[in-house]
Design an enzyme around this catalytic site. Structure first.
Site, short mmCIF file in Angstrom:
data_model
loop_
_atom_site.label_atom_id
_atom_site.label_comp_id
_atom_site.label_asym_id
_atom_site.label_seq_id
_atom_site.Cartn_x
_atom_site.Cartn_y
_atom_site.Cartn_z
N ARG A 16 0.85 -1.20 0.00
CA ARG A 16 0.00 0.00 0.00
C ARG A 16 0.89 1.24 0.00
NH1 ARG A 16 -0.14 -2.71 4.58
NH2 ARG A 16 -2.06 -3.75 3.93
N TYR A 154 12.86 6.45 14.81
CA TYR A 154 12.56 6.61 13.39
C TYR A 154 13.54 7.60 12.74
CZ TYR A 154 9.54 7.16 9.24
OH TYR A 154 9.03 7.18 7.97
#
Length: 253
Positions: A16, A154
């Site tokens: 996706r 992250y």
């Protein structure tokens, strides 16, 4: 594209969002695509869209943070589609927390998917590229590489991808292999939708707020990132290597 220019590409995190858009774009360029995501069923959705459009794709399930699983997936691509010449390390996810509250598991999980996976996959495909004296590695980083509060894991992983890519460009350049980074800004995705929910905002409102701080006056879409990846994987990008392209609607330092 001429028949002799068709190549085999692998895209991770391709079920996706950005990964799916990249896989579809590379298939439209004429490449056969190994579509990798956590489960084969998820990857099959993108692969089906490619084949429905007349392209060639193989759906593969793999936890990219596992060296054994990503190597096995690349082995299947090689056996069923041919030696990979293009690798797009796109898989990634965030587990946000301030550093005081971040657990070792949250740190390790993000590092595993966002950074270690790129190492495992690149190490596995580079012999094929070196042997062919042609290859393209594109690593999908983020503007978070410049630092984002609440995302030390992250941010560190995405910044690590940039250093990893620059070192690859030095190591593999003499073999006809380039390595580059595409670093998206705000892109409509599951991740940005999750952020909106955490902030208690409607996703449409969240996008409008984000667009106000973007010079071009709009948020990004997965196809915007796919355009940039398509350039770096093209024949014409052979003299661009070790570069970081921020696709963020405006300049970044």
């Amino acid at each position: 594209m001429n028949q002799d220019q068709k190549r085999v590409a692998i895209v991770t995190g391709a079920a996706r969002g950005i990964g799916a858009a990249v896989a579809l774009r590379l298939a439209a360029e004429g490449h056969a695509v190994g579509v990798v995501d956590l489960t084969e069923a998820d990857a099959a959705v993108t692969a089906a869209a490619i084949t429905a459009a007349g392209g060639q794709a193989l759906a593969l399930g793999a936890d990219v943070a596992s060296e054994a699983e990503i190597v096995a997936a690349i082995g299947r691509v090689t056996d069923e589609l041919g030696p990979p010449a293009i690798l797009v390390n796109n898989a990634g996810f965030a587990r946000d927390a301030d550093i005081a509250d971040m657990t070792n598991e949250e740190w390790d999980a993000v590092m595993g998917v966002c950074l270690n996976a790129a190492f495992y996959a690149t190490r596995a495909v580079q012999p094929h590229m070196v042997a062919a004296r042609w290859g393209r590695v594109v690593n999908v980083s983020s503007i978070s590489a410049l630092g984002t509060p609440g995302r030390v894991n992250y941010s560190a992983a995405k910044a690590g991808l940039i250093g990893f890519t620059k070192a690859l460009a030095f190591e593999l350049g003499e073999h006809g292999v380039t390595a580059n980074v595409v670093a998206p800004g705000f892109v409509v995705s599951d991740m940005t939708a999750k952020t909106a929910r955490l902030l208690g905002r409607d996703f449409g409102e969240h996008q409008e707020i984000a667009a106000r701080s973007i010079p071009v006056g709009r948020v990004g879409y997965p196809e915007d990132i796919a355009h940039a990846v398509a350039y770096f994987t093209s024949e014409g990008a052979g003299f661009a290597s070790g570069q970081v392209l921020y696709v963020a609607g405006g300049p970044r330092d």
